[in-house]
Design an enzyme around this catalytic site. Structure first.
Site, short mmCIF file in Angstrom:
data_model
loop_
_atom_site.label_atom_id
_atom_site.label_comp_id
_atom_site.label_asym_id
_atom_site.label_seq_id
_atom_site.Cartn_x
_atom_site.Cartn_y
_atom_site.Cartn_z
N ASP A 37 0.85 -1.19 0.00
CA ASP A 37 0.00 0.00 0.00
C ASP A 37 0.90 1.25 0.00
OD1 ASP A 37 -3.12 0.65 0.45
OD2 ASP A 37 -1.96 2.09 1.61
N TYR A 95 -3.07 11.20 1.19
CA TYR A 95 -3.63 11.12 -0.16
C TYR A 95 -3.63 12.49 -0.82
CZ TYR A 95 -5.26 6.34 0.65
OH TYR A 95 -5.32 5.00 0.90
N HIS A 100 -4.81 -7.83 0.87
CA HIS A 100 -4.17 -6.54 1.01
C HIS A 100 -3.34 -6.43 2.29
CE1 HIS A 100 -3.61 -2.33 0.08
NE2 HIS A 100 -3.97 -2.00 1.31
#
Length: 433
Positions: free
Chosen positions: A215, A354, A410
């Site tokens: 990630d 982000y 994930h």
């Protein structure tokens, strides 16, 4: 400070005030008053009981929406799933168990470029252990990696040999967990974090080391590889950035896959196509408007549902957990991670990564970055996409290991810690000297 406060002091201000009042033990996380000569301060975790009481009260007082109007999960986190989570959180979950696990590990705070960085550092008892820095992502935390610490640092007790030993460093990303929260925009994006991690390893005295990430942790780790800091021997990723330019272009346009894709490549294309069309809502919001997410700072259940809805296969696995099915994660595993975000009030500070990356971009998330040092790839089937070997070979000219795993997604280190450990042992074996 209670999570309902309108003004949140910095961690440094809290520590200074507590030290002056003789009340260090009342803070969520405590560091010694004086740093060691190497600039490291020991750290421990102890949240006040009133914050845990407030959390349970808020969970119990949740105002619920109507049930979704479809029979599946296409509208998002299903009401039955999140209500089961809330019931367990309010009545059976015990955060103090996680505090004890964390406090049993050597934890530290060190200042890098003006920001406090929290990290776990466990040295192996075996000589010639290979130093390894492991980086989490969103919606993860250092809790993702706790299960791999013992088998990596003490391999002889976990099916390995002394030659498999690692010293393990697990930092909290800026704005996450117990690390400081950046106050400027864009000044702690992945390239800068990569530089900071190299500084951290040098500060710990390591002249040679390897790095691992998934990630955001993959973005940071791959950028470390691009930067080639002194001593970095190679990297491992469980969410590789390998998507060829023509595939990325077709996905961005919502077009059809090329006709000449192999079965593995077609499966990866389909996984990415579904994610881009149906699974990117959280990232779009955090890319564009992270400050708007006040609801997940005020509502624990709102935060939990936001974090559960990261990718469809992880969500479905978590839903099965709350239906009572055995999986790689438990109910408490899931709530340990959400509770850490809640108690540290990092829902929005973590989301800003982000925004910072979107406004100060360092390349597409899955685009090859031109890494020249050795790279190892573990491709888990339920990741956002399972990187095909053909793409990995093109993206990483010095690919030293590639393996397609039969199970895991994930949160691979968290879900499948022994398989993950075996991958790291195998992947980095050629780089030991």
């Amino acid at each position: 400070m209670p999570p309902t406060s309108l003004s949140t002091p910095t961690r440094r201000e809290l520590l200074a005030a507590a030290a002056a009042a003789g009340a260090i033990g009342m803070l969520a996380g405590t560091r010694s008053a004086e740093a060691n000569g190497d600039g490291l301060s020991p750290f421990s975790v102890n949240f006040p009981e009133d914050q845990l009481d407030d959390l349970r009260r808020r969970v119990a007082a949740t105002r619920w929406p109507d049930k979704e109007t479809v029979a599946d999960d296409t509208q998002g986190v299903q009401l039955a799933t999140i209500q089961k989570l809330a019931k367990h959180w309010a009545t059976d979950y015990d955060w103090r168990k996680m505090e004890a696990r964390l406090n049993a590990l050597p934890q530290f705070i060190t200042e890098i470029d003006g920001l406090d960085i929290h990290f776990i550092h466990v040295r192996s008892k075996h000589k010639n252990a290979l130093p390894l820095i492991v980086t989490h992502g969103w919606p993860g935390s250092i809790i993702e990696q706790l299960k791999i610490i013992e088998p990596l640092t003490d391999p002889t007790a976990h099916g390995g040999s002394e030659e498999d030993a690692f010293d393990v460093v697990i930092p909290s990303l800026p704005g996450y967990g117990f690390s400081g929260k950046p106050t400027g925009s864009g000044n702690w994006n992945p390239p800068r974090i990569a530089h900071a991690w190299a500084t951290l390893m040098q500060r710990l005295g390591y002249t040679k080391f390897v790095a691992q990430g998934g990630d955001w942790g993959n973005a940071v780790t791959e950028l470390m590889a691009v930067q080639e800091p002194a001593g970095l021997l190679g990297i491992h990723t469980n969410m590789a950035a390998t998507v060829p330019a023509d595939i990325a272009k077709a996905l961005a346009a919502g077009g059809m896959p090329p006709a000449d894709l192999s079965p593995d490549e077609r499966r990866a294309f389909d996984q990415l196509d579904d994610f881009y069309k149906n699974g990117l809502g959280y990232a779009i919001e955090m890319n564009n408007r992270p400050q708007t997410l006040y609801g997940i700072v005020d509502s624990p259940v709102g935060l939990a549902s936001w974090m559960l809805d990261h990718d469809i296969r992880s969500y479905r696995m978590i839903a099965r957990v709350f239906d009572g099915e055995p999986e790689g994660l438990t109910k408490d595993d899931i709530l340990d991670n959400v509770t850490l975000y809640w108690l540290t009030n990092t829902a929005i500070s973590s989301a800003r990564l982000y925004w910072d990356n979107a406004h100060h971009p360092s390349g597409g998330f899955f685009d090859p970055r031109g890494i020249k040092i050795p790279v190892a790839v573990s491709a888990f089937p339920d990741e956002i996409y399972q990187a095909p070997q053909s793409w990995a070979e093109k993206a990483y000219p010095k690919l030293i290991h590639y393996n397609r795993l039969p199970k895991g997604g994930h949160f691979a280190a968290w879900e499948q810690p022994m398989a993950f450990t075996a991958e790291l042992r195998t992947a980095f074996r050629p780089l030991r000297q």
